[in-house]
Design an enzyme around this catalytic site. Sequence first.
Site, mmCIF file in Angstrom:
data_model
loop_
_atom_site.group_PDB
_atom_site.id
_atom_site.type_symbol
_atom_site.label_atom_id
_atom_site.label_comp_id
_atom_site.label_asym_id
_atom_site.label_seq_id
_atom_site.Cartn_x
_atom_site.Cartn_y
_atom_site.Cartn_z
ATOM 1 N N GLY A 60 0.784 8.642 -4.716
ATOM 2 C CA GLY A 60 0.105 9.066 -5.922
ATOM 3 C C GLY A 60 -0.387 7.979 -6.845
ATOM 4 O O GLY A 60 -1.105 8.259 -7.799
ATOM 5 N N LEU A 61 -0.018 6.727 -6.581
ATOM 6 C CA LEU A 61 -0.445 5.632 -7.460
ATOM 7 C C LEU A 61 -1.422 4.698 -6.765
ATOM 8 O O LEU A 61 -1.669 3.593 -7.210
ATOM 9 C CB LEU A 61 0.768 4.831 -7.940
ATOM 10 C CG LEU A 61 1.793 5.623 -8.755
ATOM 11 C CD1 LEU A 61 2.992 4.749 -9.101
ATOM 12 C CD2 LEU A 61 1.158 6.179 -10.024
ATOM 13 N N SER A 62 -1.980 5.171 -5.654
ATOM 14 C CA SER A 62 -2.912 4.388 -4.858
ATOM 15 C C SER A 62 -2.263 3.151 -4.269
ATOM 16 O O SER A 62 -2.809 2.049 -4.326
ATOM 17 C CB SER A 62 -4.151 3.988 -5.668
ATOM 18 O OG SER A 62 -5.104 3.388 -4.821
ATOM 19 N N SER A 63 -1.098 3.338 -3.687
ATOM 20 C CA SER A 63 -0.431 2.221 -3.036
ATOM 21 C C SER A 63 -1.231 1.721 -1.834
ATOM 22 O O SER A 63 -1.190 0.530 -1.512
ATOM 23 C CB SER A 63 0.976 2.617 -2.601
ATOM 24 O OG SER A 63 0.951 3.757 -1.765
ATOM 25 N N ALA A 68 -4.582 1.477 -1.488
ATOM 26 C CA ALA A 68 -5.588 0.525 -1.967
ATOM 27 C C ALA A 68 -4.921 -0.749 -2.457
ATOM 28 O O ALA A 68 -5.448 -1.857 -2.257
ATOM 29 C CB ALA A 68 -6.423 1.157 -3.077
ATOM 30 N N ALA A 69 -3.763 -0.626 -3.104
ATOM 31 C CA ALA A 69 -3.071 -1.809 -3.610
ATOM 32 C C ALA A 69 -2.602 -2.714 -2.474
ATOM 33 O O ALA A 69 -2.671 -3.944 -2.577
ATOM 34 C CB ALA A 69 -1.884 -1.393 -4.485
ATOM 35 N N ASP A 86 -9.825 4.033 -7.027
ATOM 36 C CA ASP A 86 -8.582 3.289 -6.870
ATOM 37 C C ASP A 86 -8.828 1.785 -6.900
ATOM 38 O O ASP A 86 -8.191 1.037 -7.644
ATOM 39 C CB ASP A 86 -7.897 3.668 -5.556
ATOM 40 C CG ASP A 86 -7.525 5.133 -5.492
ATOM 41 O OD1 ASP A 86 -7.526 5.790 -6.546
ATOM 42 O OD2 ASP A 86 -7.240 5.618 -4.384
#
Length: 393
Positions: A121-124, A126-127, A169
């Site tokens: 849910g936190l755009s891991s 893309a990170a 993201d």
Amino acid sequence: MNLSLQDVFLAEYPQANDIREAFCPYRVCPIGAHSDHQYGLVSGFAIDQGIKMLYTVTENGVIELSSRNFTGKVQFHIHDIPKKQLDWADYLRGAAMALGIKHELHRGIYGVIEGSLPVGGLSSSAAVIICFLAALCRANKIALTAHEMIETALWAEMHYVGINVGKLDQSCEVYSRKDNLLFLDTRDDTYELIPQHPNMAPYEFAIFFSGVERTLVGSKFNMRVDELKAASYALKGFAKMEYGRFADSRLRDVPREVFDKYASRLPENWFKRATHFYTEFERVQKGAEAWRSGDIAAFGRLSSESGYSSIYNYETGSDELKALYDIMLKADGVYGGRFSGAGFKGCVMAIIDPAYETSINSYVSREYLKLFPALDGKFSVHFCHSSDGVKLY
């Protein structure tokens, strides 16, 4: 004993004498969800939690990485990237392939990677891509602009991993600056960083992890994108607009008045998805003005409305996430919030008054675990602040 990331790295690579670090923050999107792939308006922040990697540069062109969050070690050569393996390391393979399309790669990296919060849910994803790209660029003396970093990461996720994402993201994780709202038009990539108003009431972000784990590849994410594209194609046909190729069609191409005129002719699901897009477009505009004027309460309400539309128009979210959203909104000190991410897994984010941290944690945890006691031990609450985006070398 809990080992640090450096302990794990040195145990794996004791001979490394040039240890480097890369970090990419996670992101939250208070308003603008599910619209970037339709070239809508979005808003977001990077937060002070994210993906960190310790690594050393290799001259043999080999990539070798392990994750403290997932099992298995990935190894491949930068000039011989294998096909998708359907594991966490696909994001690394895709990133290396994307960077190699336009840049000559000579050096590899050995390292260990770690996420500071639970996945979902936190755009891991893309990170992870951007953190790895930052390291690989530095190892090969490649200087990407912010726009190039975003496009490279987007290519990896869309064309290698196979998720039809937009650029929300990646943009949040690259462009963001602490205490500034990123206000981005994904059609032409123009953006504004709107600073926090000096008279704004105190705020921070609460992240509630549901304990539910899903993946976008296996979810209805791509289906929702197709439904929005189908709505745009149908509306263009009803209005006798030039509609071109289906693959290139976006709802941003269709004026709101066309939707208002022909909406009743759309199938129910396409109507709902399009309703979310057009109302979300307006919410982002109103949210930017609320932030600009320092009205955190109005900004929070718009975020909650975004969450409501995501549930009932976009029809996303597990039973657990829907319950968590409802519980969160009843807690004192919550300005507002919504699902963070696609809503098929993971977490709910809230914008809160920091003075209420303890009571919010207690209330939401108690009420949620009453409904889902089996998730005790998996559910968690975290408090975060806005931060700068990734450091580009």
